[in-house]
Enzyme design. Structure first.
Site, PDB file in Angstrom:
ATOM      1  N   CYS A 163       0.810  -1.220   0.000  1.00 18.75           N
ATOM      2  CA  CYS A 163       0.000   0.000   0.000  1.00 18.75           C
ATOM      3  C   CYS A 163       0.843   1.270   0.000  1.00 18.75           C
ATOM      4  O   CYS A 163       0.294   2.373  -0.066  1.00 18.75           O
ATOM      5  CB  CYS A 163      -0.951  -0.006   1.186  1.00 18.75           C
ATOM      6  SG  CYS A 163      -2.005  -1.468   1.219  1.00 18.75           S
ATOM      7  N   HIS A 303      -2.409   8.201   5.953  1.00 19.79           N
ATOM      8  CA  HIS A 303      -2.697   6.891   5.361  1.00 19.79           C
ATOM      9  C   HIS A 303      -4.118   6.496   5.731  1.00 19.79           C
ATOM     10  O   HIS A 303      -4.879   6.040   4.881  1.00 19.79           O
ATOM     11  CB  HIS A 303      -1.677   5.873   5.858  1.00 19.79           C
ATOM     12  CG  HIS A 303      -1.777   4.543   5.187  1.00 19.79           C
ATOM     13  ND1 HIS A 303      -1.750   4.390   3.815  1.00 19.79           N
ATOM     14  CD2 HIS A 303      -1.886   3.288   5.698  1.00 19.79           C
ATOM     15  CE1 HIS A 303      -1.835   3.107   3.509  1.00 19.79           C
ATOM     16  NE2 HIS A 303      -1.929   2.410   4.620  1.00 19.79           N
ATOM     17  N   GLU A 314      -0.875   5.428  13.597  1.00 21.76           N
ATOM     18  CA  GLU A 314      -0.565   6.646  12.849  1.00 21.76           C
ATOM     19  C   GLU A 314      -0.901   7.886  13.654  1.00 21.76           C
ATOM     20  O   GLU A 314      -0.101   8.834  13.721  1.00 21.76           O
ATOM     21  CB  GLU A 314      -1.307   6.667  11.513  1.00 21.76           C
ATOM     22  CG  GLU A 314      -0.921   7.853  10.646  1.00 21.76           C
ATOM     23  CD  GLU A 314      -1.530   7.828   9.252  1.00 21.76           C
ATOM     24  OE1 GLU A 314      -1.052   8.582   8.382  1.00 21.76           O
ATOM     25  OE2 GLU A 314      -2.481   7.048   9.024  1.00 21.76           O
ATOM     26  N   LYS A 332      -9.534   8.361   2.203  1.00 21.73           N
ATOM     27  CA  LYS A 332     -10.065   7.006   2.050  1.00 21.73           C
ATOM     28  C   LYS A 332     -11.496   6.884   2.570  1.00 21.73           C
ATOM     29  O   LYS A 332     -12.187   5.912   2.232  1.00 21.73           O
ATOM     30  CB  LYS A 332      -9.153   5.996   2.744  1.00 21.73           C
ATOM     31  CG  LYS A 332      -7.800   5.810   2.064  1.00 21.73           C
ATOM     32  CD  LYS A 332      -6.983   4.732   2.749  1.00 21.73           C
ATOM     33  CE  LYS A 332      -5.642   4.501   2.064  1.00 21.73           C
ATOM     34  NZ  LYS A 332      -4.673   5.574   2.346  1.00 21.73           N
ATOM     35  N   HIS A 337      -9.783   2.210  -0.091  1.00 23.67           N
ATOM     36  CA  HIS A 337      -8.339   1.974  -0.097  1.00 23.67           C
ATOM     37  C   HIS A 337      -7.938   1.253  -1.380  1.00 23.67           C
ATOM     38  O   HIS A 337      -8.235   0.072  -1.563  1.00 23.67           O
ATOM     39  CB  HIS A 337      -7.962   1.142   1.126  1.00 23.67           C
ATOM     40  CG  HIS A 337      -6.488   0.995   1.336  1.00 23.67           C
ATOM     41  ND1 HIS A 337      -5.549   1.630   0.556  1.00 23.67           N
ATOM     42  CD2 HIS A 337      -5.781   0.274   2.260  1.00 23.67           C
ATOM     43  CE1 HIS A 337      -4.336   1.314   0.975  1.00 23.67           C
ATOM     44  NE2 HIS A 337      -4.451   0.488   2.009  1.00 23.67           N
ATOM     45  N   PHE A 396       1.670  -3.529   3.960  1.00 26.37           N
ATOM     46  CA  PHE A 396       1.993  -4.847   4.499  1.00 26.37           C
ATOM     47  C   PHE A 396       3.493  -5.101   4.318  1.00 26.37           C
ATOM     48  O   PHE A 396       4.108  -4.673   3.342  1.00 26.37           O
ATOM     49  CB  PHE A 396       1.201  -5.930   3.780  1.00 26.37           C
ATOM     50  CG  PHE A 396      -0.247  -6.028   4.201  1.00 26.37           C
ATOM     51  CD1 PHE A 396      -0.740  -5.304   5.270  1.00 26.37           C
ATOM     52  CD2 PHE A 396      -1.114  -6.857   3.515  1.00 26.37           C
ATOM     53  CE1 PHE A 396      -2.065  -5.402   5.657  1.00 26.37           C
ATOM     54  CE2 PHE A 396      -2.446  -6.972   3.884  1.00 26.37           C
ATOM     55  CZ  PHE A 396      -2.929  -6.241   4.957  1.00 26.37           C
TER      56      PHE A 396
END
Length: 408
Positions: A163, A303, A314, A332, A337, A396
């Site tokens: 991502c 993010h 975050e 998002k 996403h 990831f």
């Protein structure tokens, strides 16, 4: 230590669930209108909703002769790239193609083509499979096809950091400009992985929101009731140039990519390090590269995936590093996403925030999580001076990438 290098952003292109084109996408993002909806291609699955690009007709947008031999993830990227190149007022017939590079981020490649051809093989045998399978499914092929489309003969590659892929791509593109390898780089990310196996895998992981009764409210970054992300597709492209090259041709410089930082959590395959050490390192490196301090940052395009763990980590890092000054948002909530494309879409949004001095709201933020102790924009866009912004992406594998964007 920064060497004070800035890459000029001279063009933007977007194809997102919020719309085809920069104007349409930005308008809906600023309205905070969720794009999540029931997806008929997922009928019967436990999670049957996504964020798809609406009304995307590849035959119409690219021509049938071009579209038939490309996977959807390349379709999205080509449309966005053509918009970005036109926005930069560049003519591929006139540029020196050897000085033009392409760096794209992508996580899954042509997974839709692979799935269809696998099904054909099982049902009808190998003799009925397409001879185009390999060039359609390859992760690298999107950069190659963009180069073919516009005659970009310089360095050509795809970055794959889950991502964070598109943010890694933009940072890598800036490095190509910094070293003098290129004068122009077409950079960004694309993803079209909304297939049944991929969605089943995310569902089994517990990564997706399960709000099947109300998809529009499912993606809710930083909200106390968030329960996972909504899978999406899309593409975002930035045309980056050496500043002197852009100025010499009289280009409009929309913003600058002034810093880039990357790190690895080295912690877990799918879960973020709860200490946020890797995220802090990436943000710190990006700020140092830009020659800025935390107090210089006005806006953070987070993010913000709407997953319980990611948002909490975050937010903790943002509070620790920036305090409560920057206006934080996650687009998002609107777009879902889009994995390898997300960072480029969000970097483009950061450019627009800088240009327009406006931060879009975080959709579906009804009750901010008490542990999220930062200034998250909600309900409506916030008009405010934005001279410097970060765009954060985490993937990831614990792969972290952060951009610093500044006013031209």
């Amino acid at each position: 230590m920064s060497d004070d290098f800035h890459a000029a952003v001279t063009g933007l292109g977007l194809v997102t669930p919020a719309g085809i084109g920069v104007d349409e996408s930005w308008r809906r993002i600023c309205k905070g209108e969720s794009t999540a909806a029931y997806d008929e291609e997922l009928e019967g699955m436990p999670v049957d909703f996504t964020c798809r690009v609406p009304g995307f007709d590849a035959d119409k947008l690219l021509g049938r002769r071009t579209a038939w031999r490309l996977d959807r993830y390349v379709h999205l990227a080509l449309v966005a790239a053509r918009e970005a190149v036109a926005d930069a007022d560049l003519d591929p017939e006139e540029w020196d193609g050897s000085r033009v590079g392409v760096v794209m981020g992508n996580a899954l490649g042509g997974i839709g083509t692979f799935e269809r051809q696998h099904n054909t093989m099982l049902a009808e045998g190998t003799g009925r499979m397409s001879s185009m399978l390999i060039p359609m499914m390859g992760v690298n092929m999107v950069a190659g096809y963009i180069a073919i489309d516009c005659g970009a003969q310089g360095p050509n590659l795809v970055t794959t950091t889950a991502c964070a892929s598109a943010t890694t791509a933009i940072g890598t593109a800036r490095d190509l400009l910094r070293t003098g390898r290129c004068d122009i780089v077409i950079a960004g990310g694309t993803e079209a992985g909304l297939t049944r196996p991929v969605l089943a895998g995310f569902t089994r992981m517990g990564a997706l929101s399960g709000r099947v009764d109300d998809p529009r409210t499912a993606s809710r970054p930083f909200d106390a009731d968030r329960d996972g992300f909504v899978a999406a597709e899309g593409a975002g492209i930035l045309v980056l140039e050496r500043v002197e090259h852009a100025e010499a041709r009289g280009a409009r410089i929309r913003a600058r990519v002034s810093g880039y930082g990357a790190s690895a959590d080295a912690h877990h395959a799918t879960a973020p390090d709860p200490t946020g050490a890797g995220v802090s390192a990436a943000i710190g490196a990006a700020l140092a590269d830009a020659g800025l301090g935390p107090s210089d940052v006005d806006h953070v395009n987070a993010h913000g995936t709407s997953t319980p763990l990611n948002d909490a980590v975050e937010a903790k890092v943002l509070r620790r590093m920036f305090g409560d000054k920057p206006a934080v948002t996650s687009v998002k909530g609107v777009t879902g996403h889009s994995l390898g494309a997300a960072g480029a879409i969000e970097a483009a949004c950061a450019v627009l925030s800088i240009e327009q001095n406006m931060v879009p709201p975080t959709a579906n933020l009804d009750s901010q999580d008490n542990s999220v102790d930062v200034d998250v924009v909600r309900d409506k866009p916030r008009r405010m001076p934005v001279n410097a912004a970060t765009s954060n992406s985490f993937g990831f594998g614990g792969q972290n990438a952060v951009l610093v964007l500044t006013a031209a």
